[in-house]
Design an enzyme around this catalytic site. Structure first.
Site, PDB file in Angstrom:
ATOM      1  N   HIS A 141       0.795  -1.230   0.000  1.00 57.36           N
ATOM      2  CA  HIS A 141       0.000   0.000   0.000  1.00 57.36           C
ATOM      3  C   HIS A 141       0.826   1.278   0.000  1.00 57.36           C
ATOM      4  O   HIS A 141       0.274   2.372  -0.069  1.00 57.36           O
ATOM      5  CB  HIS A 141      -0.955   0.032   1.197  1.00 57.36           C
TER       6      HIS A 141
HETATM    7  C1  UD1 Z   1      -2.092   5.279   6.060  1.00 52.79           C
HETATM    8  C2  UD1 Z   1      -0.780   5.748   6.693  1.00 52.79           C
HETATM    9  C3  UD1 Z   1       0.276   4.675   6.536  1.00 52.79           C
HETATM   10  C4  UD1 Z   1      -0.216   3.345   7.089  1.00 52.79           C
HETATM   11  C5  UD1 Z   1      -1.529   2.997   6.413  1.00 52.79           C
HETATM   12  C6  UD1 Z   1      -2.112   1.697   6.926  1.00 52.79           C
HETATM   13  C7  UD1 Z   1      -0.336   8.165   6.588  1.00 52.79           C
HETATM   14  C8  UD1 Z   1       0.501   9.218   5.933  1.00 52.79           C
HETATM   15  N1  UD1 Z   1      -0.262   6.956   6.034  1.00 52.79           N
HETATM   16  O1  UD1 Z   1      -1.857   5.123   4.681  1.00 52.79           O
HETATM   17  O2  UD1 Z   1       1.425   5.057   7.250  1.00 52.79           O
HETATM   18  O3  UD1 Z   1       0.749   2.362   6.832  1.00 52.79           O
HETATM   19  O4  UD1 Z   1      -2.473   4.052   6.667  1.00 52.79           O
HETATM   20  O5  UD1 Z   1      -3.244   1.333   6.208  1.00 52.79           O
HETATM   21  O6  UD1 Z   1      -0.997   8.459   7.558  1.00 52.79           O
HETATM   22  N2  UD1 Z   1      -9.334   4.471   2.018  1.00 52.79           N
HETATM   23  C9  UD1 Z   1     -10.558   3.878   2.004  1.00 52.79           C
HETATM   24  N3  UD1 Z   1     -11.101   3.499   3.198  1.00 52.79           N
HETATM   25  C10 UD1 Z   1     -10.492   3.714   4.385  1.00 52.79           C
HETATM   26  C11 UD1 Z   1      -9.233   4.331   4.384  1.00 52.79           C
HETATM   27  C12 UD1 Z   1      -8.656   4.698   3.194  1.00 52.79           C
HETATM   28  O7  UD1 Z   1     -11.152   3.662   0.967  1.00 52.79           O
HETATM   29  O8  UD1 Z   1     -11.054   3.334   5.433  1.00 52.79           O
HETATM   30  C13 UD1 Z   1      -8.700   4.847   0.734  1.00 52.79           C
HETATM   31  C14 UD1 Z   1      -8.985   6.271   0.352  1.00 52.79           C
HETATM   32  O9  UD1 Z   1      -9.165   6.346  -1.008  1.00 52.79           O
HETATM   33  C15 UD1 Z   1      -7.697   6.994   0.714  1.00 52.79           C
HETATM   34  C16 UD1 Z   1      -6.648   5.913   0.514  1.00 52.79           C
HETATM   35  O10 UD1 Z   1      -7.295   4.689   0.849  1.00 52.79           O
HETATM   36  O11 UD1 Z   1      -7.487   8.116  -0.077  1.00 52.79           O
HETATM   37  C17 UD1 Z   1      -5.446   6.100   1.392  1.00 52.79           C
HETATM   38  O12 UD1 Z   1      -5.833   6.274   2.764  1.00 52.79           O
HETATM   39  P1  UD1 Z   1      -4.902   7.183   3.736  1.00 52.79           P
HETATM   40  O13 UD1 Z   1      -5.386   7.094   5.127  1.00 52.79           O
HETATM   41  O14 UD1 Z   1      -4.741   8.526   3.144  1.00 52.79           O
HETATM   42  O15 UD1 Z   1      -3.502   6.523   3.618  1.00 52.79           O
HETATM   43  P2  UD1 Z   1      -3.057   4.995   3.679  1.00 52.79           P
HETATM   44  O16 UD1 Z   1      -2.470   4.667   2.352  1.00 52.79           O
HETATM   45  O17 UD1 Z   1      -4.141   4.133   4.224  1.00 52.79           O
END
Ligand code: UD1
Length: 358
Positions: A201
């Site tokens: 991811h």
């Molecule tokens: C975040 C953390 C990362 C951690 C990871 C674990 C930061 C900078 N990054 O990254 O360190 O390893 O979480 O998972 O804080 N999304 C969904 N549903 C959710 C959450 C996210 O659909 O419940 C999708 C959204 O499109 C979002 C993307 O995933 O834009 C990324 O989510 P985000 O929380 O921004 O970062 P992660 O890649 O999950």
């Protein structure tokens, strides 16, 4: 004493649970739990609360997804009035996600004491948003709870006074030890006996179409000899769809609950990942881990554990995998203080500090 915990994203939940439980057993401690809403899907959040026995959050800031700046700014502006209203004696933040640094910035300006759980880790890679979050949070924190000696050394090099640093061990391993018996009872119905477990991811692996395509091609090659099981993070699923990549032959699933994932991790021939926490979990479990990153903020998993840092080179992945398959996988040991009691040690430190008492 009133302790307020801030969690937001999946890896925070495994780290906060042992501290919530340990402080819950101490007399005179009141706790408040704030969920920022950085992760909001049921299988990225709710299921972890129920499996890890975390109480429902007292406050949910519901920030959702967005750019680094928008997410961080929204958490800050919504968390600030919560701190003013609830008046905690100290706020605990966990790991290195955007929720961690946003809450720490708010508390530093309101002059509320901050405890950082999982302090001192460094990848020395400023391309990772998490590295910026780690350095800033540690600079702001009053109590720095480190998992291992390398964390203490990094903090001392950055000029953090030693009296703020508490080496307590690995809270994530507390959760693993507590729930491993449940994972061992968990039937792995429908899964093959021998398999590689994959998670991906990191933006550096999944946000560029050529890089993601090349990694998926490697996984398709591996899948010829060893079934690949791949629970897909929402970010990665979106990118696969956006870039039109074909992954039909891989066994993809939704993100898995904690116990089911732990069961798969423990039974895997090899784990291939770019996660931070999974490098630690595989070290504890003695399962070979090949990390698809060019660095790690958890070097102890390499020096003592089963982790091999691969980078993005397909040849290196193939050669390290063939070592595992021919019985020449790296052997590891469990690092000191990864013993299931880190949460208790954090509770000891906090309850010892009379200046936190109301
Ligand atoms: C975040 C953390 C990362 C951690 C990871 C674990 C930061 C900078 N990054 O990254 O360190 O390893 O979480 O998972 O804080 N999304 C969904 N549903 C959710 C959450 C996210 O659909 O419940 C999708 C959204 O499109 C979002 C993307 O995933 O834009 C990324 O989510 P985000 O929380 O921004 O970062 P992660 O890649 O999950």
């Amino acid at each position: 004493m009133h302790i307020l915990h801030v969690v937001g994203a999946r890896p925070n939940f495994m780290k906060a649970a042992p501290v919530l439980h340990a402080l819950g057993k101490r007399a005179g401690v009141r706790q408040t739990l704030v969920h920022t809403g950085q992760h909001y899907d049921a299988n990225m959040s709710d299921v972890f609360f129920s499996q890890l026995d975390i109480p429902a959050p007292d406050v949910n800031l519901d920030v959702g997804s967005g750019s680094q700046a928008r997410q961080t700014a929204d958490i800050m502006s919504r968390f600030d009035p919560v701190v003013l209203e609830r008046k905690p004696d100290a706020v605990l933040v966990y790991g290195d996600v955007n929720s961690t640094v946003a809450a720490a910035l708010v508390c530093a300006k309101l002059r509320v004491q901050i405890g950082h759980v999982e302090a001192g880790l460094r990848s020395f890679d400023w391309n990772m948003p998490e590295e910026i979050n780690r350095v800033v949070t540690d600079r702001l924190a009053d109590f720095l709870f480190t998992p291992s000696e390398d964390g203490d050394m990094n903090l001392e090099h950055e000029g953090i006074p030693p009296e703020k640093i508490y080496r307590v061990g690995n809270v994530m391993i507390d959760s693993l030890i507590r729930l491993l018996p449940a994972a061992m009872q968990c039937a792995r119905n429908g899964f093959p006996d021998r398999y590689a477990l994959v998670t991906l991811h990191r933006p550096s692996n999944v946000d560029d179409s050529q890089t993601l395509k090349s990694i998926l091609e490697s996984l398709l090659d591996i899948n010829e000899d060893l079934d690949v099981i791949f629970p897909v993070h929402p970010r990665t699923r979106q990118r696969i769809a956006e870039f039109g990549l074909n992954v039909e032959k891989l066994r993809l699933s939704e993100p898995l609950p904690y116990i089911e994932f732990l069961a798969l991790e423990r039974g895997a021939v090899v784990v291939i990942t770019d996660s931070g926490g999974i490098q630690e979990e595989t070290t504890y479990l003695g399962v070979p881990c090949l990390t698809l990153r060019s660095n790690t903020e958890r070097p102890i998993t390499v020096t003592l554990g089963t982790n091999v840092v691969i980078g993005q080179e397909r040849n290196k992945l193939a050669s390290e995998l063939s070592k595992v398959l021919s019985g020449r996988a790296k052997k590891g040991t469990i690092p000191p203080l990864w013993d299931g009691h880190a949460g208790e040690r954090i509770a000891d430190v906090l309850t010892r500090h009379s200046e936190l008492k109301v």
